[in-house]
Motif scaffolding. Structure first.
Motif, PDB file in Angstrom:
ATOM      1  N   SER A   2       0.837  -1.201   0.000  1.00 50.80           N
ATOM      2  CA  SER A   2       0.000   0.000   0.000  1.00 50.80           C
ATOM      3  C   SER A   2       0.875   1.256   0.000  1.00 50.80           C
ATOM      4  O   SER A   2       2.088   1.185   0.206  1.00 50.80           O
ATOM      5  N   PHE A   3       0.233   2.405  -0.207  1.00 45.15           N
ATOM      6  CA  PHE A   3       0.972   3.669  -0.196  1.00 45.15           C
ATOM      7  C   PHE A   3       1.633   3.903   1.158  1.00 45.15           C
ATOM      8  O   PHE A   3       2.789   4.318   1.231  1.00 45.15           O
ATOM      9  N   GLN A   4       0.913   3.620   2.238  1.00 46.70           N
ATOM     10  CA  GLN A   4       1.477   3.801   3.583  1.00 46.70           C
ATOM     11  C   GLN A   4       2.678   2.891   3.809  1.00 46.70           C
ATOM     12  O   GLN A   4       3.689   3.305   4.380  1.00 46.70           O
ATOM     13  N   GLU A   5       2.553   1.649   3.382  1.00 39.41           N
ATOM     14  CA  GLU A   5       3.653   0.702   3.533  1.00 39.41           C
ATOM     15  C   GLU A   5       4.864   1.148   2.697  1.00 39.41           C
ATOM     16  O   GLU A   5       6.001   1.083   3.163  1.00 39.41           O
ATOM     17  N   LEU A  10      10.237   3.593   2.329  1.00 41.82           N
ATOM     18  CA  LEU A  10      11.181   4.627   1.897  1.00 41.82           C
ATOM     19  C   LEU A  10      11.853   5.312   3.085  1.00 41.82           C
ATOM     20  O   LEU A  10      13.052   5.586   3.056  1.00 41.82           O
ATOM     21  N   VAL A  11      11.083   5.580   4.131  1.00 41.77           N
ATOM     22  CA  VAL A  11      11.666   6.199   5.330  1.00 41.77           C
ATOM     23  C   VAL A  11      12.682   5.254   5.957  1.00 41.77           C
ATOM     24  O   VAL A  11      13.756   5.686   6.410  1.00 41.77           O
ATOM     25  N   SER A  12      12.399   3.967   5.948  1.00 43.21           N
ATOM     26  CA  SER A  12      13.337   2.973   6.467  1.00 43.21           C
ATOM     27  C   SER A  12      14.631   2.982   5.651  1.00 43.21           C
ATOM     28  O   SER A  12      15.734   2.929   6.213  1.00 43.21           O
ATOM     29  N   LEU A  64      11.630   0.557  11.974  1.00 43.30           N
ATOM     30  CA  LEU A  64      10.692   0.685  10.850  1.00 43.30           C
ATOM     31  C   LEU A  64      10.615  -0.617  10.054  1.00 43.30           C
ATOM     32  O   LEU A  64       9.532  -1.026   9.628  1.00 43.30           O
ATOM     33  N   TYR A  65      11.747  -1.262   9.864  1.00 41.46           N
ATOM     34  CA  TYR A  65      11.779  -2.533   9.143  1.00 41.46           C
ATOM     35  C   TYR A  65      10.945  -3.590   9.870  1.00 41.46           C
ATOM     36  O   TYR A  65      10.174  -4.326   9.248  1.00 41.46           O
ATOM     37  N   ILE A  66      11.078  -3.648  11.180  1.00 45.11           N
ATOM     38  CA  ILE A  66      10.285  -4.602  11.965  1.00 45.11           C
ATOM     39  C   ILE A  66       8.799  -4.310  11.818  1.00 45.11           C
ATOM     40  O   ILE A  66       7.985  -5.228  11.645  1.00 45.11           O
ATOM     41  N   LEU A  67       8.436  -3.027  11.874  1.00 43.49           N
ATOM     42  CA  LEU A  67       7.027  -2.661  11.686  1.00 43.49           C
ATOM     43  C   LEU A  67       6.534  -3.067  10.301  1.00 43.49           C
ATOM     44  O   LEU A  67       5.409  -3.532  10.142  1.00 43.49           O
ATOM     45  N   LEU A  68       7.367  -2.894   9.301  1.00 42.56           N
ATOM     46  CA  LEU A  68       6.991  -3.297   7.947  1.00 42.56           C
ATOM     47  C   LEU A  68       6.823  -4.805   7.828  1.00 42.56           C
ATOM     48  O   LEU A  68       5.962  -5.282   7.088  1.00 42.56           O
ATOM     49  N   LEU A  69       7.642  -5.558   8.559  1.00 41.73           N
ATOM     50  CA  LEU A  69       7.540  -7.015   8.499  1.00 41.73           C
ATOM     51  C   LEU A  69       6.191  -7.526   9.001  1.00 41.73           C
ATOM     52  O   LEU A  69       5.795  -8.641   8.679  1.00 41.73           O
ATOM     53  N   LEU A 118      10.505  -7.382  -8.068  1.00 42.62           N
ATOM     54  CA  LEU A 118       9.954  -7.907  -6.822  1.00 42.62           C
ATOM     55  C   LEU A 118       8.664  -7.204  -6.430  1.00 42.62           C
ATOM     56  O   LEU A 118       7.738  -7.810  -5.893  1.00 42.62           O
ATOM     57  N   MET A 119       8.634  -5.905  -6.660  1.00 45.77           N
ATOM     58  CA  MET A 119       7.486  -5.120  -6.208  1.00 45.77           C
ATOM     59  C   MET A 119       6.333  -5.118  -7.210  1.00 45.77           C
ATOM     60  O   MET A 119       5.251  -4.652  -6.884  1.00 45.77           O
ATOM     61  N   ALA A 120       6.581  -5.621  -8.402  1.00 52.04           N
ATOM     62  CA  ALA A 120       5.531  -5.654  -9.425  1.00 52.04           C
ATOM     63  C   ALA A 120       4.450  -6.634  -8.993  1.00 52.04           C
ATOM     64  O   ALA A 120       4.725  -7.699  -8.445  1.00 52.04           O
TER      65      ALA A 120
END
Length: 122
Positions: A2-5, A10-12, A64-69, A118-120
Motif C-alpha cells: 500500500s501507499f502507507q507501507e 522509503l523512510v526505512s 521501521l523494518y520490523i514494523l513493515l515485516l 519484486l514489487m511488481a
C-alpha cells in the motif's frame, strides 16, 4: 504494498542510508585503525557525535523494518532493502568523492531492476 507501507519502506531506506552517511563521517574523524590505537578507537565510538547519530539512524531504520515485516511479505521486503546499496554507492560518489567503476554501475542497474520486479504485482 500500500501507499502507507511504501512510504514507511522509503523512510526505512532513508534512515539506513543516513546511518551509513553518519558512520562514514564519524569513521573519517577517527582516522585509520591500527594496533596502537584500537582501544582508543573503540572508546571514541561512544563519544563521536556522527557515530552516535549513525547508530541511532540504523536503530530507527531497524524499528521501521520490523514494523513493515508485520504487513509486508519477507520475500518482497528483504530483497527490496537492497536499494540501500544503490543510494550508498551514490552517496559515496557525490558526498565522499569515491570512484564508481562502470561494472559497479551495471551492478546497481541489476539491483534496481530486481527490486522493481519484486514489487511488481502478478
Amino acid at each position: 504494498m500500500s501507499f502507507q507501507e511504501f512510504a514507511l519502506f522509503l523512510v526505512s531506506i532513508v534512515a539506513g542510508v543516513a546511518g551509513q552517511f553518519f558512520l562514514k563521517s564519524g569513521a573519517l574523524k577517527l582516522g585509520q585503525l591500527t594496533s596502537n590505537n584500537a582501544v582508543s578507537h573503540v572508546l571514541s565510538i561512544a563519544t563521536t557525535p556522527e557515530l552516535v547519530i549513525g547508530l541511532g539512524c540504523y536503530g530507527a531504520g531497524a524499528i521501521l523494518y520490523i514494523l513493515l515485516l508485520t504487513r509486508v511479505p519477507l520475500s518482497i521486503l528483504a530483497p527490496a532493502v537492497a536499494l540501500q546499496y544503490v543510494f550508498s554507492v551514490l552517496l559515496g560518489k557525490f558526498v565522499f568523492n569515491e570512484q564508481i567503476p562502470v561494472i559497479r554501475l551495471f551492478g546497481l542497474a541489476f539491483i534496481i531492476c530486481g527490486v522493481v520486479m519484486l514489487m511488481a504485482k502478478k
